[in-house]
Design a protein around this motif. Structure first.
Motif, PDB file in Angstrom:
ATOM      1  N   SER A  73       0.987  -6.829  -1.183  1.00 49.85           N
ATOM      2  CA  SER A  73       2.033  -6.073  -0.620  1.00 49.85           C
ATOM      3  C   SER A  73       2.883  -6.992   0.194  1.00 49.85           C
ATOM      4  O   SER A  73       2.423  -8.066   0.448  1.00 49.85           O
ATOM      5  CB  SER A  73       1.530  -4.851  -0.038  1.00 49.85           C
ATOM      6  N   ALA A  77       5.722  -1.977   2.180  1.00 49.70           N
ATOM      7  CA  ALA A  77       4.651  -0.967   1.980  1.00 49.70           C
ATOM      8  C   ALA A  77       4.397  -0.512   3.271  1.00 49.70           C
ATOM      9  O   ALA A  77       3.870   0.734   3.405  1.00 49.70           O
ATOM     10  CB  ALA A  77       3.211  -1.713   1.529  1.00 49.70           C
ATOM     11  N   PRO A  79       6.207   1.992   5.040  1.00 48.44           N
ATOM     12  CA  PRO A  79       6.319   3.463   5.176  1.00 48.44           C
ATOM     13  C   PRO A  79       5.224   4.201   4.846  1.00 48.44           C
ATOM     14  O   PRO A  79       4.893   4.911   5.288  1.00 48.44           O
ATOM     15  CB  PRO A  79       7.799   3.521   4.518  1.00 48.44           C
ATOM     16  N   ASN A  80       4.635   3.786   3.671  1.00 51.94           N
ATOM     17  CA  ASN A  80       3.545   4.574   2.866  1.00 51.94           C
ATOM     18  C   ASN A  80       2.344   4.231   3.841  1.00 51.94           C
ATOM     19  O   ASN A  80       1.511   5.181   4.000  1.00 51.94           O
ATOM     20  CB  ASN A  80       3.395   4.108   1.517  1.00 51.94           C
ATOM     21  N   SER A  83       2.743   6.503   7.054  1.00 51.50           N
ATOM     22  CA  SER A  83       2.549   7.823   6.527  1.00 51.50           C
ATOM     23  C   SER A  83       1.156   8.005   6.451  1.00 51.50           C
ATOM     24  O   SER A  83       0.648   9.299   6.875  1.00 51.50           O
ATOM     25  CB  SER A  83       3.418   8.166   5.211  1.00 51.50           C
ATOM     26  N   ALA A  84       0.431   7.388   5.539  1.00 51.33           N
ATOM     27  CA  ALA A  84      -0.993   7.620   5.300  1.00 51.33           C
ATOM     28  C   ALA A  84      -1.940   7.552   6.501  1.00 51.33           C
ATOM     29  O   ALA A  84      -2.644   8.469   6.891  1.00 51.33           O
ATOM     30  CB  ALA A  84      -1.326   6.377   4.526  1.00 51.33           C
ATOM     31  N   THR A  87      -1.538  10.924   8.160  1.00 53.47           N
ATOM     32  CA  THR A  87      -1.998  11.884   7.300  1.00 53.47           C
ATOM     33  C   THR A  87      -3.674  11.842   7.505  1.00 53.47           C
ATOM     34  O   THR A  87      -4.377  12.886   7.589  1.00 53.47           O
ATOM     35  CB  THR A  87      -1.842  11.925   5.802  1.00 53.47           C
TER      36      THR A  87
END
Length: 326
Positions: A73, A77, A79-80, A83-84, A87
């Motif tokens: 990556s 990568a 943003p994901n 976000s993860a 979460t």
């Protein structure tokens, strides 16, 4: 955007007894999930520093490496990943190359230090919000003053204007450098950093240059803030003939701890500062932000030096497995 100090409800803050240094029976057993996002970080000692210090405060801390290189990556990568992390309940993240500047648009808030430096190396998750901080500058300043408390700062030259360079340049100006000259292989990047710093400090105190030899004329010290000299990028960041005995040299690379630059500088009679102190100093600041606890900086430094010595001994064994380029 300014970040307020962590409140008592801040994720990961143990109960009052733990902050007061109560016994193990009174300490919190709260679990903390932390992480480091960057490229080529498999050999990082940051996880072990944080996890070990946490045990002294009665915390159970797991520190996860999120290495972009292992998945093929890049910064796209981010943003994901951010976000993860939100979460999955991460209490915080450390951010390193090449993500310190790219992560900023993904955050909800910045501390004054991170905003001034234009780079983030520590993200605290609090009440679902992501707050960006920068402990690189304070970590460098702690290490530098510890090693060379009497160093002259009339004129300082810095090689490198990336994320770490942004933090260190702000820190050295705050320490009182009268003149800072920034040199980078990308002249426009050095100029952009100099212009940004000139908005925060008198313009006469900072400038950019394209020639290291010219910049070093009459300088008191040299700060190296590029990746050159790392295990995977060996070599010198400048012609060693530019080094002279009256010049102090500060390094930020700590793999290896004794870089080619430090070896050359020491051979010339320069006083030197290795990159290990900054690695410890930034971890001290990050641990404080993540947990709300006051870490023992001297203990963390001793642990870091022990880890470095252990790794060197392991790699010196005849039967040692060749290390990965990362």
């Amino acid at each position: 955007m300014n970040a307020s100090p962590p409140s008592d409800e801040y994720v990961g803050r143990p109960p009052e007894g733990a902050r007061a240094g109560a016994g193990a029976a009174q300490r919190s057993t709260r679990k903390l999930l932390m992480g480091l996002i960057g490229s080529g970080i498999q050999r990082s000692l940051t996880p072990r520093m944080h996890e070990e210090e946490a045990t002294h405060h009665g915390l159970r801390l797991h520190y996860q490496l999120i290495d972009l290189d292992t998945t093929g990556s890049n910064v796209d990568a981010l943003p994901n990943l951010i976000s993860a992390a939100r979460t999955m309940g991460f209490a915080g993240l450390n951010i390193t190359y090449p993500c310190k500047q790219a992560v900023i648009p993904l955050l909800d808030e910045l501390s004054d230090e991170a905003a001034a430096m234009g780079a983030v190396n520590t993200v605290v998750v609090r009440d679902g919000r992501l707050v960006g901080h920068n402990t690189d500058g304070s970590g460098w300043a702690w290490s530098f003053r510890r090693a060379l408390p009497d160093a002259r700062l009339d004129k300082v030259v810095q090689l490198g204007a990336g994320g770490a360079g942004s933090a260190v340049s702000e820190a050295v100006l705050r320490l009182g450098a009268r003149e800072l000259v920034i040199v980078d292989r990308e002249p426009e990047r050095a100029q952009a950093l100099a212009q940004r710093l000139a908005k925060l400090h008198p313009a006469s105190r900072v400038q950019a240059d394209t020639d290291a030899a010219r910049a070093l004329a009459g300088a008191d010290g040299l700060i190296h803030c590029t990746p050159t000299g790392m295990d995977k990028l060996p070599g010198l960041p400048l012609d060693e003939s530019l080094l002279r005995p009256d010049l102090w040299v500060a390094e930020i690379v700590y793999f290896p701890l004794d870089t080619a630059l430090l070896q050359a500088a020491r051979a010339k009679g320069c006083r030197v500062v290795d990159g290990g102190g900054m690695a410890v100093g930034q971890a001290v600041g990050a641990f404080r932000l993540f947990t709300g606890l006051e870490p023992d900086a001297a203990r963390m430094d001793r642990h870091f030096r022990q880890l470095i010595a252990q790794r060197a001994a392991e790699e010196a064994r005849p039967d040692a497995t060749p290390r990965s380029p990362s």
